[in-house]
Motif scaffolding. Structure first.
Motif, mmCIF file in Angstrom:
data_model
loop_
_atom_site.group_PDB
_atom_site.id
_atom_site.type_symbol
_atom_site.label_atom_id
_atom_site.label_comp_id
_atom_site.label_asym_id
_atom_site.label_seq_id
_atom_site.Cartn_x
_atom_site.Cartn_y
_atom_site.Cartn_z
ATOM 1 N N ASP A 82 43.088 28.581 101.739
ATOM 2 C CA ASP A 82 43.392 28.599 100.298
ATOM 3 C C ASP A 82 42.228 28.122 99.440
ATOM 4 O O ASP A 82 42.028 28.610 98.324
ATOM 5 C CB ASP A 82 44.599 27.691 100.007
ATOM 6 C CG ASP A 82 45.822 28.084 100.799
ATOM 7 O OD1 ASP A 82 46.262 29.241 100.657
ATOM 8 O OD2 ASP A 82 46.333 27.251 101.579
ATOM 9 N N VAL A 83 41.513 27.128 99.934
ATOM 10 C CA VAL A 83 40.492 26.442 99.117
ATOM 11 C C VAL A 83 39.228 26.257 99.946
ATOM 12 O O VAL A 83 39.303 25.900 101.127
ATOM 13 C CB VAL A 83 41.013 25.046 98.674
ATOM 14 C CG1 VAL A 83 39.917 24.263 97.949
ATOM 15 C CG2 VAL A 83 42.251 25.180 97.797
ATOM 16 N N GLN A 84 38.101 26.522 99.317
ATOM 17 C CA GLN A 84 36.838 26.264 100.005
ATOM 18 C C GLN A 84 35.871 25.595 99.038
ATOM 19 O O GLN A 84 35.572 26.130 97.970
ATOM 20 C CB GLN A 84 36.237 27.578 100.505
ATOM 21 C CG GLN A 84 34.967 27.366 101.298
ATOM 22 C CD GLN A 84 34.418 28.661 101.861
ATOM 23 O OE1 GLN A 84 35.127 29.645 101.955
ATOM 24 N NE2 GLN A 84 33.159 28.672 102.213
ATOM 25 N N ILE A 85 35.397 24.415 99.411
ATOM 26 C CA ILE A 85 34.451 23.693 98.562
ATOM 27 C C ILE A 85 33.124 23.616 99.315
ATOM 28 O O ILE A 85 33.024 22.976 100.367
ATOM 29 C CB ILE A 85 34.945 22.262 98.227
ATOM 30 C CG1 ILE A 85 36.457 22.230 97.904
ATOM 31 C CG2 ILE A 85 34.126 21.687 97.073
ATOM 32 C CD1 ILE A 85 36.878 22.879 96.629
ATOM 33 N N ASN A 86 32.118 24.279 98.769
ATOM 34 C CA ASN A 86 30.811 24.349 99.427
ATOM 35 C C ASN A 86 29.885 23.270 98.871
ATOM 36 O O ASN A 86 29.231 23.473 97.851
ATOM 37 C CB ASN A 86 30.219 25.747 99.230
ATOM 38 C CG ASN A 86 31.049 26.798 99.928
ATOM 39 O OD1 ASN A 86 31.284 26.716 101.131
ATOM 40 N ND2 ASN A 86 31.524 27.786 99.170
ATOM 41 N N VAL A 87 29.883 22.130 99.550
ATOM 42 C CA VAL A 87 29.135 20.976 99.069
ATOM 43 C C VAL A 87 27.821 20.782 99.838
ATOM 44 O O VAL A 87 26.824 20.347 99.276
ATOM 45 C CB VAL A 87 29.979 19.681 99.182
ATOM 46 C CG1 VAL A 87 29.307 18.540 98.424
ATOM 47 C CG2 VAL A 87 31.391 19.898 98.655
ATOM 48 N N ALA A 88 27.820 21.110 101.117
ATOM 49 C CA ALA A 88 26.663 20.811 101.970
ATOM 50 C C ALA A 88 25.375 21.415 101.422
ATOM 51 O O ALA A 88 25.350 22.574 101.011
ATOM 52 C CB ALA A 88 26.905 21.341 103.382
ATOM 53 N N ALA A 89 24.347 20.617 101.396
ATOM 54 C CA ALA A 89 23.024 21.096 100.978
ATOM 55 C C ALA A 89 21.994 20.060 101.389
ATOM 56 O O ALA A 89 22.331 18.902 101.671
ATOM 57 C CB ALA A 89 22.975 21.310 99.465
ATOM 58 N N ILE A 90 20.747 20.494 101.420
ATOM 59 C CA ILE A 90 19.647 19.549 101.599
ATOM 60 C C ILE A 90 19.116 19.230 100.214
ATOM 61 O O ILE A 90 18.858 20.129 99.407
ATOM 62 C CB ILE A 90 18.528 20.182 102.468
ATOM 63 C CG1 ILE A 90 19.049 20.455 103.880
ATOM 64 C CG2 ILE A 90 17.301 19.276 102.500
ATOM 65 C CD1 ILE A 90 18.080 21.240 104.749
ATOM 66 N N VAL A 91 19.001 17.936 99.913
ATOM 67 C CA VAL A 91 18.467 17.502 98.614
ATOM 68 C C VAL A 91 17.097 16.849 98.875
ATOM 69 O O VAL A 91 17.018 15.672 99.193
ATOM 70 C CB VAL A 91 19.415 16.494 97.917
ATOM 71 C CG1 VAL A 91 18.913 16.181 96.503
ATOM 72 C CG2 VAL A 91 20.847 17.044 97.862
ATOM 73 N N PRO A 92 16.032 17.625 98.750
ATOM 74 C CA PRO A 92 14.707 17.118 99.142
ATOM 75 C C PRO A 92 13.946 16.453 97.993
ATOM 76 O O PRO A 92 14.309 16.620 96.824
ATOM 77 C CB PRO A 92 13.987 18.401 99.552
ATOM 78 C CG PRO A 92 14.557 19.431 98.605
ATOM 79 C CD PRO A 92 15.967 19.017 98.280
ATOM 80 N N PHE A 93 12.910 15.728 98.333
ATOM 81 C CA PHE A 93 11.957 15.213 97.340
ATOM 82 C C PHE A 93 10.573 15.567 97.883
ATOM 83 O O PHE A 93 10.058 14.909 98.788
ATOM 84 C CB PHE A 93 12.099 13.690 97.186
ATOM 85 C CG PHE A 93 11.238 13.120 96.088
ATOM 86 C CD1 PHE A 93 11.767 12.820 94.847
ATOM 87 C CD2 PHE A 93 9.875 12.890 96.297
ATOM 88 C CE1 PHE A 93 10.971 12.297 93.823
ATOM 89 C CE2 PHE A 93 9.076 12.370 95.275
ATOM 90 C CZ PHE A 93 9.622 12.070 94.042
#
Ligand SMILES: NC(=O)c1ccc[n+]([C@@H]2O[C@H](COP(=O)([O-])OP(=O)(O)OC[C@H]3O[C@@H](n4cnc5c(N)ncnc54)[C@H](O)[C@@H]3O)[C@@H](O)[C@H]2O)c1
Length: 246
Positions: A82-93
């Motif tokens: 029913d629901v999909q939340i796509n949060v995963a990511a690489i947050v680089p500096f």
């Protein structure tokens, strides 16, 4: 409120930070949550905290086989999504002068290719029931052109455009697709990079003062993931204390 009673939700990046906060909220409001993260132990811990039939699965969203295994498990256990939340990511500096093609690809593989793989598999399952809520995590850095993360900003610009196109593609199935665009949020991920030193500067730009926390972003995500948000799709919502207000 029990807005997600009887709902099955996949949340990526659910081992920590905003992904974990979102997973816990959906669970608290009745959802069965599949917590997916490359950190399998962390994903399992989040699912355990939610309880019920929720489970955690070690998933690399940039790997087609890993994503297939995730959605095969969801289909087999629940027969729907029913629901999909796509949060995963690489947050680089990474400073521009030090940005290599390898680093560009490392981030694009997860933040962009991973989003495609997750949305493709998730929407295939949602379409069977003519119902779905997809919320993608963008970033207000696409408006600010934030320094030291040009490749990341490029992928998040992709999230914005892709969300709009996907909303068009899936509207006929009554599946909504929206983006939330947080400002700087204090998470485990941010604490591992020099972005953690930017809170003072960001505070100066915000209309509302203070340090953004995962709990500040969760309500917007939960609303867009809820049944009542059925008339909202293809939108991007800044959740950044009014930092970007143009
Ligand atoms: N924190 C911020 O300031 C901020 C601001 C704007 C947007 N965002 C976005 O919000 C989202 C969450 O940010 P956060 O700060 O909570 O992140 P975080 O770095 O704290 O957590 C990210 C999670 O994603 C997981 N992950 C990384 N690569 C993966 C992969 N290949 N497959 C599966 N899981 C993987 C990590 O293991 C981790 O649990 C991200 O999409 C980020 O780009 C964050």
């Amino acid at each position: 409120m029990n807005r997600f009673e009887g709902r099955v939700a996949v949340v990526s990046g659910a081992a920590q930070g905003m992904g974990k906060a979102v997973a816990l909220r959906l669970g608290a409001e009745g959802a069965t949550v599949i917590a997916a993260d490359i950190n399998g132990k962390g994903a399992e811990a989040t699912a355990k905290e939610i309880g019920g039939k929720s489970f955690g699965q070690q998933t690399d969203i940039g790997d087609p086989a890993s994503v297939k295994a995730l959605f095969d498990a969801v289909a087999q256990k629940f027969g729907k999504l029913d629901v999909q939340i796509n949060v995963a990511a690489i947050v680089p500096f990474v400073k521009w002068d030090e940005l290599t093609f390898e680093e560009w690809r490392r981030v694009a593989r997860v933040n962009f290719d991973g989003l495609f793989l997750m949305c493709k598999a998730g929407s295939d399952l949602m379409r069977k029931n003519n119902y779905g809520r997809i919320v993608n995590f963008g970033s207000n850095s696409v408006l600010a052109g934030t320094p030291n993360m040009a490749h990341y900003v490029a992928t998040k610009g992709g999230v914005l455009g892709f969300t709009r196109a996907l909303a068009t593609e899936l509207g006929g199935y009554k599946i909504t697709v929206n983006t939330v665009m947080p400002g700087l949020i204090d998470t485990e991920g941010v604490q591992t990079t020099a972005h953690k030193d930017a809170f003072g500067f960001v505070d100066m730009l915000q209309a509302i003062k203070g340090k953004g926390m995962p709990a500040d972003v969760v309500p917007a995500v939960a609303f867009l993931a809820s049944e009542e948000a059925h008339w909202i799709t293809g939108q991007a919502l800044n959740v950044d204390a009014g930092m970007a207000r143009w």
